[in-house]
Design a protein around this motif. Structure first.
Motif, PDB file in Angstrom:
ATOM      1  N   ARG A  12       0.966  -1.023   0.190  1.00  0.00           N
ATOM      2  CA  ARG A  12       0.097   0.112  -0.155  1.00  0.00           C
ATOM      3  C   ARG A  12       0.865   1.094  -0.165  1.00  0.00           C
ATOM      4  NH1 ARG A  12      -1.730   3.635   3.504  1.00  0.00           N
ATOM      5  NH2 ARG A  12      -1.185   2.529   5.482  1.00  0.00           N
ATOM      6  N   LEU A  13       0.623   2.197  -1.065  1.00  0.00           N
ATOM      7  CA  LEU A  13       1.191   3.315  -0.865  1.00  0.00           C
ATOM      8  C   LEU A  13       0.943   4.162   0.403  1.00  0.00           C
ATOM      9  CD1 LEU A  13       0.992   4.301  -4.901  1.00  0.00           C
ATOM     10  CD2 LEU A  13       3.163   4.253  -3.404  1.00  0.00           C
ATOM     11  N   LEU A  14       1.901   4.870   0.866  1.00  0.00           N
ATOM     12  CA  LEU A  14       1.715   5.615   1.908  1.00  0.00           C
ATOM     13  C   LEU A  14       1.073   7.320   1.763  1.00  0.00           C
ATOM     14  CD1 LEU A  14       3.939   3.703   3.079  1.00  0.00           C
ATOM     15  CD2 LEU A  14       4.613   5.339   4.384  1.00  0.00           C
ATOM     16  N   GLY A  15       0.138   7.529   2.415  1.00  0.00           N
ATOM     17  CA  GLY A  15      -0.386   8.745   2.740  1.00  0.00           C
ATOM     18  C   GLY A  15      -0.144   9.823   3.555  1.00  0.00           C
ATOM     19  N   GLU A  16      -0.507  10.940   3.844  1.00  0.00           N
ATOM     20  CA  GLU A  16      -0.208  11.741   4.781  1.00  0.00           C
ATOM     21  C   GLU A  16      -0.558  11.296   6.126  1.00  0.00           C
ATOM     22  OE1 GLU A  16       1.305  14.672   4.779  1.00  0.00           O
ATOM     23  OE2 GLU A  16       1.607  14.620   2.663  1.00  0.00           O
ATOM     24  N   GLN A  17      -1.445  10.532   6.302  1.00  0.00           N
ATOM     25  CA  GLN A  17      -1.898   9.731   7.705  1.00  0.00           C
ATOM     26  C   GLN A  17      -0.909   9.063   8.148  1.00  0.00           C
ATOM     27  OE1 GLN A  17      -3.202   8.984   4.631  1.00  0.00           O
ATOM     28  NE2 GLN A  17      -3.440   6.766   4.606  1.00  0.00           N
ATOM     29  N   ASP A  18       0.087   8.514   7.181  1.00  0.00           N
ATOM     30  CA  ASP A  18       1.034   7.750   7.570  1.00  0.00           C
ATOM     31  C   ASP A  18       2.324   8.273   8.185  1.00  0.00           C
ATOM     32  OD1 ASP A  18      -0.240   5.077   6.861  1.00  0.00           O
ATOM     33  OD2 ASP A  18      -0.055   5.950   4.805  1.00  0.00           O
ATOM     34  N   LYS A  20      11.142  10.699  -1.292  1.00  0.00           N
ATOM     35  CA  LYS A  20      11.044   9.371  -1.950  1.00  0.00           C
ATOM     36  C   LYS A  20       9.614   9.132  -1.846  1.00  0.00           C
ATOM     37  CE  LYS A  20      15.410   8.362   0.020  1.00  0.00           C
ATOM     38  NZ  LYS A  20      16.175   8.009  -0.796  1.00  0.00           N
ATOM     39  N   ARG A  21       9.208   8.062  -2.578  1.00  0.00           N
ATOM     40  CA  ARG A  21       7.742   7.454  -2.427  1.00  0.00           C
ATOM     41  C   ARG A  21       7.719   6.089  -1.660  1.00  0.00           C
ATOM     42  NH1 ARG A  21       3.721   6.845  -7.626  1.00  0.00           N
ATOM     43  NH2 ARG A  21       1.877   6.595  -6.482  1.00  0.00           N
ATOM     44  N   TYR A  22       6.875   5.935  -0.858  1.00  0.00           N
ATOM     45  CA  TYR A  22       7.136   4.813   0.225  1.00  0.00           C
ATOM     46  C   TYR A  22       5.966   3.929  -0.107  1.00  0.00           C
ATOM     47  CZ  TYR A  22      10.830   7.273   2.401  1.00  0.00           C
ATOM     48  OH  TYR A  22      12.059   7.843   2.865  1.00  0.00           O
ATOM     49  N   THR A  23       5.999   2.603   0.299  1.00  0.00           N
ATOM     50  CA  THR A  23       5.333   1.569   0.306  1.00  0.00           C
ATOM     51  C   THR A  23       5.192   0.824   1.664  1.00  0.00           C
ATOM     52  OG1 THR A  23       4.959   1.525  -2.108  1.00  0.00           O
ATOM     53  CG2 THR A  23       4.386  -0.346  -0.913  1.00  0.00           C
ATOM     54  N   MET A  67       8.574  -1.849   4.812  1.00  0.00           N
ATOM     55  CA  MET A  67       8.398  -0.671   4.176  1.00  0.00           C
ATOM     56  C   MET A  67       9.451  -0.614   2.980  1.00  0.00           C
ATOM     57  SD  MET A  67       9.399   3.029   5.844  1.00  0.00           S
ATOM     58  CE  MET A  67      11.325   3.481   6.341  1.00  0.00           C
ATOM     59  N   ALA A  68       9.214  -0.044   1.899  1.00  0.00           N
ATOM     60  CA  ALA A  68      10.549   0.262   1.017  1.00  0.00           C
ATOM     61  C   ALA A  68      10.219   1.803   0.438  1.00  0.00           C
ATOM     62  CB  ALA A  68      10.401  -0.818   0.114  1.00  0.00           C
ATOM     63  N   GLY A  69      11.179   2.491   0.132  1.00  0.00           N
ATOM     64  CA  GLY A  69      11.208   3.836  -0.506  1.00  0.00           C
ATOM     65  C   GLY A  69      11.939   3.729  -1.770  1.00  0.00           C
ATOM     66  N   VAL A  70      11.476   4.557  -2.669  1.00  0.00           N
ATOM     67  CA  VAL A  70      12.184   4.853  -4.077  1.00  0.00           C
ATOM     68  C   VAL A  70      12.240   6.287  -4.177  1.00  0.00           C
ATOM     69  CG1 VAL A  70      11.405   2.684  -4.856  1.00  0.00           C
ATOM     70  CG2 VAL A  70       9.811   4.691  -5.430  1.00  0.00           C
ATOM     71  N   ASP A  78      15.245   2.612  -1.743  1.00  0.00           N
ATOM     72  CA  ASP A  78      16.137   3.106  -0.676  1.00  0.00           C
ATOM     73  C   ASP A  78      15.215   4.060   0.051  1.00  0.00           C
ATOM     74  OD1 ASP A  78      18.331   3.848   1.064  1.00  0.00           O
ATOM     75  OD2 ASP A  78      18.050   5.756   0.074  1.00  0.00           O
ATOM     76  N   PRO A  79      14.915   3.595   1.507  1.00  0.00           N
ATOM     77  CA  PRO A  79      15.417   2.476   2.049  1.00  0.00           C
ATOM     78  C   PRO A  79      14.616   1.387   2.030  1.00  0.00           C
ATOM     79  CG  PRO A  79      14.531   3.931   3.719  1.00  0.00           C
ATOM     80  CD  PRO A  79      14.136   4.587   2.298  1.00  0.00           C
ATOM     81  N   VAL A  80      14.806   0.150   2.568  1.00  0.00           N
ATOM     82  CA  VAL A  80      14.024  -1.022   2.936  1.00  0.00           C
ATOM     83  C   VAL A  80      14.359  -1.232   4.198  1.00  0.00           C
ATOM     84  CG1 VAL A  80      13.588  -3.385   2.425  1.00  0.00           C
ATOM     85  CG2 VAL A  80      14.404  -1.840   0.270  1.00  0.00           C
ATOM     86  N   TYR A  81      13.189  -1.317   5.226  1.00  0.00           N
ATOM     87  CA  TYR A  81      13.137  -1.525   6.403  1.00  0.00           C
ATOM     88  C   TYR A  81      12.143  -2.493   6.976  1.00  0.00           C
ATOM     89  CZ  TYR A  81      13.060  -0.633  11.528  1.00  0.00           C
ATOM     90  OH  TYR A  81      13.120  -0.842  12.755  1.00  0.00           O
ATOM     91  N   THR A  82      12.624  -3.300   7.742  1.00  0.00           N
ATOM     92  CA  THR A  82      11.533  -4.281   8.566  1.00  0.00           C
ATOM     93  C   THR A  82      11.836  -4.267  10.100  1.00  0.00           C
ATOM     94  OG1 THR A  82      11.241  -5.781   6.679  1.00  0.00           O
ATOM     95  CG2 THR A  82      10.440  -6.569   8.868  1.00  0.00           C
ATOM     96  N   PRO A  83      10.946  -3.898  10.937  1.00  0.00           N
ATOM     97  CA  PRO A  83      11.427  -3.843  12.310  1.00  0.00           C
ATOM     98  C   PRO A  83      12.054  -5.217  12.784  1.00  0.00           C
ATOM     99  CG  PRO A  83       9.482  -2.873  12.265  1.00  0.00           C
ATOM    100  CD  PRO A  83       9.710  -3.552  10.920  1.00  0.00           C
ATOM    101  N   ALA A  84      12.790  -5.129  13.806  1.00  0.00           N
ATOM    102  CA  ALA A  84      13.576  -6.362  14.122  1.00  0.00           C
ATOM    103  C   ALA A  84      12.723  -7.552  14.595  1.00  0.00           C
ATOM    104  CB  ALA A  84      14.770  -6.017  15.032  1.00  0.00           C
ATOM    105  N   HIS A  85      11.809  -7.140  15.255  1.00  0.00           N
ATOM    106  CA  HIS A  85      11.065  -8.424  15.759  1.00  0.00           C
ATOM    107  C   HIS A  85      10.101  -9.084  14.657  1.00  0.00           C
ATOM    108  CE1 HIS A  85       7.939  -5.280  15.903  1.00  0.00           C
ATOM    109  NE2 HIS A  85       7.025  -6.232  15.967  1.00  0.00           N
ATOM    110  N   LEU A  86       9.976  -8.512  13.331  1.00  0.00           N
ATOM    111  CA  LEU A  86       9.003  -8.991  12.263  1.00  0.00           C
ATOM    112  C   LEU A  86       9.935  -9.447  11.080  1.00  0.00           C
ATOM    113  CD1 LEU A  86       6.483  -6.202  12.173  1.00  0.00           C
ATOM    114  CD2 LEU A  86       6.224  -8.626  12.836  1.00  0.00           C
TER     115      LEU A  86
END
Length: 298
Positions: free
Chosen positions: A151-157, A191-194, A206-209, A220-228
């Motif tokens: 899902r593309l991120l919006g302002e609420q995110d 960047k644009r994030y998903t 999440m991933a940004g481009v 850039d970047p690609v991130y997953t919280p450690a516990h996931l």
């Protein structure tokens, strides 16, 4: 080769008028310069929040052979150089009164410049990090794909996004302030994030481009919280943004990884990314100036 073959400017439009064709001729290798100069061109120097940059080009007989970019108090980013070119550039910058805290370049160029800089200044170079640069070959989605979708991120995110960018920056050792006041001046802002979300709508990765420039898009970047981590979310969201970049017309999709992280390197290779080259960052340590010595340099 003469030092005056290097031409310096503080005007990004002038720099791109002279060097844009050179940068676009190798969009994968020049991804960093293409995206950063486009940001400066479209948003203005103030958007980067780091003072007025200096751009340099190595030009002979009307042909550009190399470029560099330097922000005040930040390191030097330079395209590929021969050892001779690296030595001439180092001597030229010293003669102009520049002090360089670090250099970033393809590994052979970074090493050649670090050695030249040490010869000309006495500064001791230390390798900070090695990066692998990858370009997309044949996209190969993970099998199985984890449940959920992109899902593309919006302002609420935005608050969630800033929190994850802070966590990502801490993970990779970046010393940066990321909050509502500083956001627009960070490298994360344009960047644009998903998000990859589980079926119940919970974001798990999440991933940004970066914006497309010269036919290339950098993930850039690609991130997953450690516990996931370890559940396939990073691969899924990277495939999601890669597909979107290709659908938008990108001819090349690229990304960097830390060479010391076998997990991320294996992941990107599994989904179709192919290693192109290595990049190195060398920090410079300077001897303390003698009492009364003037070191008022840029």
């Amino acid at each position: 080769m003469r030092p005056d073959d290097w031409h310096l400017t503080e005007n990004v439009d002038d720099f791109l008028a002279r060097s844009g064709e050179f940068l676009r001729s190798r969009p994968v290798l020049h991804t960093t310069w293409l995206t950063l100069t486009e940001k400066l061109r479209t948003l203005g120097v103030a958007a980067h929040g780091a003072g007025t940059p200096v751009f340099g080009r190595l030009e002979r007989a009307g042909e550009v052979h190399a470029t560099f970019l330097r922000f005040p108090a930040r390191g030097l980013s330079v395209t590929s150089l021969t050892p001779e070119q690296a030595d001439v550039l180092a001597a030229h910058l010293v003669a102009l009164g520049h002090t360089v805290p670090y250099v970033t370049a393809e590994e052979s160029t970074a090493t050649a410049f670090a050695e030249a800089w040490q010869r000309h200044t006495g500064a001791s170079p230390t390798l900070r990090v090695r990066l692998h640069l990858y370009r997309l070959g044949t996209l190969t989605p993970p099998d199985p794909v984890p449940a959920g979708g992109g899902r593309l991120l919006g302002e609420q995110d935005h608050e969630h996004l800033m929190r994850w960018c802070r966590e990502f920056a801490a993970d990779v050792g970046e010393d940066v302030s990321i909050d509502a006041a500083s956001w627009s001046g960070t490298r994360f802002a344009e960047k644009r994030y998903t998000f990859w979300e589980t079926p119940d709508g919970t974001p798990v990765s999440m991933a940004g481009v970066n914006p497309m420039v010269g036919g290339q898009v950098r993930v850039d970047p690609v991130y997953t919280p450690a516990h996931l981590r370890g559940r396939g979310y990073a691969g899924a969201v990277t495939v999601e943004v890669t597909r979107a970049a290709l659908a938008a017309g990108a001819k090349e999709v690229v990304l960097y990884t830390n060479a010391a992280n076998p997990t991320s390197n294996a992941l990107y290779q599994r989904i179709g990314y192919v290693r192109v080259t290595d990049v190195a960052v060398y920090d410079f340590a300077y001897a303390a100036p003698a009492a009364g010595e003037d070191h008022d340099r840029q």
